[in-house]
Enzyme design. Structure first.
Site, PDB file in Angstrom:
ATOM      1  N   THR A  28       0.857  -1.190   0.000  1.00 15.62           N
ATOM      2  CA  THR A  28       0.000   0.000   0.000  1.00 15.62           C
ATOM      3  C   THR A  28       0.887   1.231   0.000  1.00 15.62           C
ATOM      4  O   THR A  28       1.680   1.426   0.923  1.00 15.62           O
ATOM      5  CB  THR A  28      -0.927   0.014   1.222  1.00 15.62           C
ATOM      6  N   LYS A 140       4.133  -9.012   3.455  1.00 21.33           N
ATOM      7  CA  LYS A 140       2.739  -8.580   3.562  1.00 21.33           C
ATOM      8  C   LYS A 140       1.895  -9.461   2.642  1.00 21.33           C
ATOM      9  O   LYS A 140       1.556  -9.093   1.522  1.00 21.33           O
ATOM     10  CB  LYS A 140       2.608  -7.098   3.189  1.00 21.33           C
ATOM     11  N   GLU A 173       4.086  -5.223  16.653  1.00 19.55           N
ATOM     12  CA  GLU A 173       3.687  -4.129  15.773  1.00 19.55           C
ATOM     13  C   GLU A 173       2.361  -3.561  16.268  1.00 19.55           C
ATOM     14  O   GLU A 173       1.904  -3.902  17.364  1.00 19.55           O
ATOM     15  CB  GLU A 173       3.540  -4.627  14.330  1.00 19.55           C
TER      16      GLU A 173
END
Length: 269
Positions: A28, A140, A173
């Site tokens: 992204t 990802k 995270e």
């Protein structure tokens, strides 16, 4: 707007493995003044993930060209690039998948990031923990059920983001961001060898911190390490860096690390 394999359309075959198994990866990126911030890093992320997942995608020039095409003329926005293994077969085997699918979408830039940068964010501890898997750690991939559950729990609170631990209780995270904290001149960030996403902005920050007056340490640490910090920030490719003002009973007002990184991260083209 959607581009699928270079054509403007908004539907996939039901047989595509992104739908069937979450078999693919994505990135992204931030659109700023008609360009894509850190484009080379986003392409490299997809290449690395495809290699790890053994997806035989090769048409990187087309992907880069289409990403630039979608960003052109837009003052701001978000571009998401997905690569799936494509369609083929009924079961888990991807041996018959010879044509991977690339999917590009563009959406509006999140308006709340500006407020977060000015006011700081509030974190809450997520009850959802990330499973350890070193083969998938860092990339990802499309299997985001853990993050969906984290976000679902987060939306039942008043916090802005979630502090996420792994199955062994180590800080990993946030739901949609990486995490750094400062103690004196030492900047700590979680090791992502077992779980988590090695974000584009995390990589960018660590490269610049390596040539600064700060000392960077990647650690496997529990929640207590964060509670002892002088400052905490979160980052991703869109934010790009945001201070954390509170977590539980801890409040932080220092902005030393944030003030060092923010102007650097705003110029990432």
């Amino acid at each position: 707007m959607f581009l699928i394999n270079g054509r403007e359309q908004d539907s996939l075959p039901a047989s595509d493995r992104a739908t069937q198994f979450g078999d693919g990866c994505f990135t992204t990126a931030r659109i700023l003044n008609g360009d894509i911030c850190l484009l080379d890093a986003h392409i490299l992320r997809l290449q690395t993930a495809c290699e790890r997942l053994m997806i035989p995608y090769t048409d990187w020039d087309a992907l880069r060209r289409e990403m630039r095409q979608l960003a052109s003329g837009k003052r701001s926005g978000v571009l998401k690039a997905i690569i799936s293994r494509g369609s083929g077969g009924r079961g888990y085997s991807g041996a018959s998948c010879v044509h991977p699918t690339r999917i590009l979408t563009v959406s509006a830039y999140p308006a709340h990031y500006e407020r977060w940068r000015e006011e700081g964010t509030v974190l809450t501890l997520s009850p959802v923990r990330l499973g350890r898997n070193p083969m998938l750690a860092g990339i990802k991939h499309l299997n985001r059920l853990e993050q969906i559950l984290i976000r679902t729990h987060l939306e039942q609170t008043d916090a802005d983001e979630a502090l996420v631990l792994d199955s062994e209780g180590c800080i990993t995270e946030c739901c949609a961001a990486n995490l750094l904290w400062r103690k004196g001149r030492d900047v700590f960030t979680p090791s992502l060898k077992q779980a988590g996403v090695d974000g584009i902005m995390r990589q960018f920050c660590l490269r610049h911190l390596a040539h600064s007056g700060f000392r960077v340490v990647e650690v496997s640490a529990g929640e207590d390490a964060l509670l002892a910090a002088d400052e905490v920030i979160i980052c991703n490719a869109l934010m790009p860096v945001v201070p954390v003002r509170a977590y539980g009973q801890c409040c932080w007002s220092s902005r030393e690390l944030f003030q060092f990184l923010a102007p650097i991260c705003e110029h990432t083209l």
